[in-house]
Design an enzyme around this catalytic site. Sequence first.
Site, PDB file in Angstrom:
ATOM      1  N   ARG A  44       0.825  -1.211   0.088  1.00 23.94           N
ATOM      2  CA  ARG A  44       0.020  -0.121   0.027  1.00 23.94           C
ATOM      3  C   ARG A  44       0.903   1.204   0.094  1.00 23.94           C
ATOM      4  O   ARG A  44       2.079   1.186   0.461  1.00 23.94           O
ATOM      5  CB  ARG A  44      -0.933  -0.046   1.287  1.00 23.94           C
ATOM      6  CG  ARG A  44      -1.832  -1.505   1.247  1.00 23.94           C
ATOM      7  CD  ARG A  44      -2.706  -1.161   2.732  1.00 23.94           C
ATOM      8  NE  ARG A  44      -3.586  -2.308   2.644  1.00 23.94           N
ATOM      9  CZ  ARG A  44      -3.196  -3.440   3.212  1.00 23.94           C
ATOM     10  NH1 ARG A  44      -2.062  -3.768   3.995  1.00 23.94           N
ATOM     11  NH2 ARG A  44      -3.998  -4.371   3.293  1.00 23.94           N
ATOM     12  N   LYS A  69      -2.053  -2.291   7.432  1.00 20.63           N
ATOM     13  CA  LYS A  69      -3.385  -2.250   7.677  1.00 20.63           C
ATOM     14  C   LYS A  69      -3.841  -3.142   8.762  1.00 20.63           C
ATOM     15  O   LYS A  69      -3.523  -4.262   8.822  1.00 20.63           O
ATOM     16  CB  LYS A  69      -4.256  -2.405   6.388  1.00 20.63           C
ATOM     17  CG  LYS A  69      -5.653  -1.998   6.536  1.00 20.63           C
ATOM     18  CD  LYS A  69      -6.415  -1.996   5.382  1.00 20.63           C
ATOM     19  CE  LYS A  69      -8.069  -1.536   5.308  1.00 20.63           C
ATOM     20  NZ  LYS A  69      -8.537  -1.622   4.080  1.00 20.63           N
ATOM     21  N   HIS A 144      -2.868   2.854  -5.759  1.00 24.73           N
ATOM     22  CA  HIS A 144      -3.493   1.674  -5.489  1.00 24.73           C
ATOM     23  C   HIS A 144      -3.683   0.605  -6.618  1.00 24.73           C
ATOM     24  O   HIS A 144      -3.782  -0.699  -6.306  1.00 24.73           O
ATOM     25  CB  HIS A 144      -4.870   1.750  -4.760  1.00 24.73           C
ATOM     26  CG  HIS A 144      -4.981   0.710  -3.481  1.00 24.73           C
ATOM     27  ND1 HIS A 144      -4.235   0.677  -2.341  1.00 24.73           N
ATOM     28  CD2 HIS A 144      -5.776  -0.237  -3.140  1.00 24.73           C
ATOM     29  CE1 HIS A 144      -4.699  -0.149  -1.754  1.00 24.73           C
ATOM     30  NE2 HIS A 144      -5.784  -0.727  -2.013  1.00 24.73           N
ATOM     31  N   ARG A 147      -0.948  -1.929  -6.712  1.00 21.66           N
ATOM     32  CA  ARG A 147      -1.041  -2.965  -5.957  1.00 21.66           C
ATOM     33  C   ARG A 147      -2.119  -4.087  -6.321  1.00 21.66           C
ATOM     34  O   ARG A 147      -1.635  -5.439  -6.580  1.00 21.66           O
ATOM     35  CB  ARG A 147      -1.631  -2.436  -4.427  1.00 21.66           C
ATOM     36  CG  ARG A 147      -1.791  -3.427  -3.552  1.00 21.66           C
ATOM     37  CD  ARG A 147      -2.404  -2.847  -2.202  1.00 21.66           C
ATOM     38  NE  ARG A 147      -3.054  -3.655  -1.329  1.00 21.66           N
ATOM     39  CZ  ARG A 147      -2.511  -4.435  -0.320  1.00 21.66           C
ATOM     40  NH1 ARG A 147      -1.161  -4.789  -0.110  1.00 21.66           N
ATOM     41  NH2 ARG A 147      -3.263  -5.066   0.410  1.00 21.66           N
ATOM     42  N   HIS A 171      -3.877  -9.286   3.872  1.00 24.62           N
ATOM     43  CA  HIS A 171      -5.307  -9.343   4.196  1.00 24.62           C
ATOM     44  C   HIS A 171      -5.608 -10.344   5.388  1.00 24.62           C
ATOM     45  O   HIS A 171      -5.164 -11.531   5.243  1.00 24.62           O
ATOM     46  CB  HIS A 171      -6.102  -9.953   2.768  1.00 24.62           C
ATOM     47  CG  HIS A 171      -5.942  -8.930   1.637  1.00 24.62           C
ATOM     48  ND1 HIS A 171      -6.008  -9.592   0.287  1.00 24.62           N
ATOM     49  CD2 HIS A 171      -5.740  -7.733   1.576  1.00 24.62           C
ATOM     50  CE1 HIS A 171      -6.052  -8.447  -0.321  1.00 24.62           C
ATOM     51  NE2 HIS A 171      -6.004  -7.332   0.259  1.00 24.62           N
ATOM     52  N   TYR A 180      -9.550 -10.811  -6.481  1.00 22.90           N
ATOM     53  CA  TYR A 180      -8.706 -10.853  -7.856  1.00 22.90           C
ATOM     54  C   TYR A 180      -9.082 -12.072  -8.626  1.00 22.90           C
ATOM     55  O   TYR A 180      -8.969 -12.046  -9.901  1.00 22.90           O
ATOM     56  CB  TYR A 180      -7.132 -10.984  -7.323  1.00 22.90           C
ATOM     57  CG  TYR A 180      -6.813  -9.789  -6.321  1.00 22.90           C
ATOM     58  CD1 TYR A 180      -6.921  -8.433  -7.151  1.00 22.90           C
ATOM     59  CD2 TYR A 180      -6.428  -9.964  -5.117  1.00 22.90           C
ATOM     60  CE1 TYR A 180      -6.409  -7.349  -6.388  1.00 22.90           C
ATOM     61  CE2 TYR A 180      -6.160  -8.572  -4.379  1.00 22.90           C
ATOM     62  CZ  TYR A 180      -6.114  -7.563  -5.050  1.00 22.90           C
ATOM     63  OH  TYR A 180      -5.949  -6.337  -4.330  1.00 22.90           O
TER      64      TYR A 180
END
Length: 202
Positions: A44, A69, A144, A147, A171, A180
Amino acid sequence: MAKKLPKIISKEKVLSLLKGINRKCPTGCRNYAILIVLYRAGLRISEACNLTIPDMDFKTAQIYVQEGKGGKDRYVPMDADIIQACKAWGEMKELGGIKSEFFFCTLDGGRVDPRYVREVCRRLSEKAGVYIQDGRKKKPVHPHAFRHSCFTEMLREGELNIREIQQLAGHSDVSTTMVYTHVIQDELAGKIKSRAPMVPVQ
């Protein structure tokens, strides 16, 4: 509620954007390295801007992402492109006598602001004529997108499975990573529709 698919750009378009950077000047060398880290490691933008000198371990070829995150730490491997771009920036920093605790820093040693990187992406996008199709609108490429493109490419090319990408992306829930697979499915449907018919349509 349907989840919006991530906006990605092709490898060819990424290369077109990167060609617009003058890597011989310090800011260009740094900006190129930042975008390579976003595109090849899938970080990120805030994670890349927060990297410190010790976080970049070239001996083990690992990036230590601290407090990503959700406050989670993780290790992300570097590939040859990342190592080359980041070492070039590190050497230019040293030659210029730039001192900073941050790996990606301003010329006076401050932290690079994510807003600055977004502006760099906007300028490169307009210069290269590369845009993201968002509904009916064409929008400049944002950090982003690098990414998203990174993980979509890895999955499409079979380099990594969904669990490995989940780990790389940081994640907490694999359902976030599964988006994805939907991008790839969407592209697959388009390719199937465009196949030449076996016999001429009557």
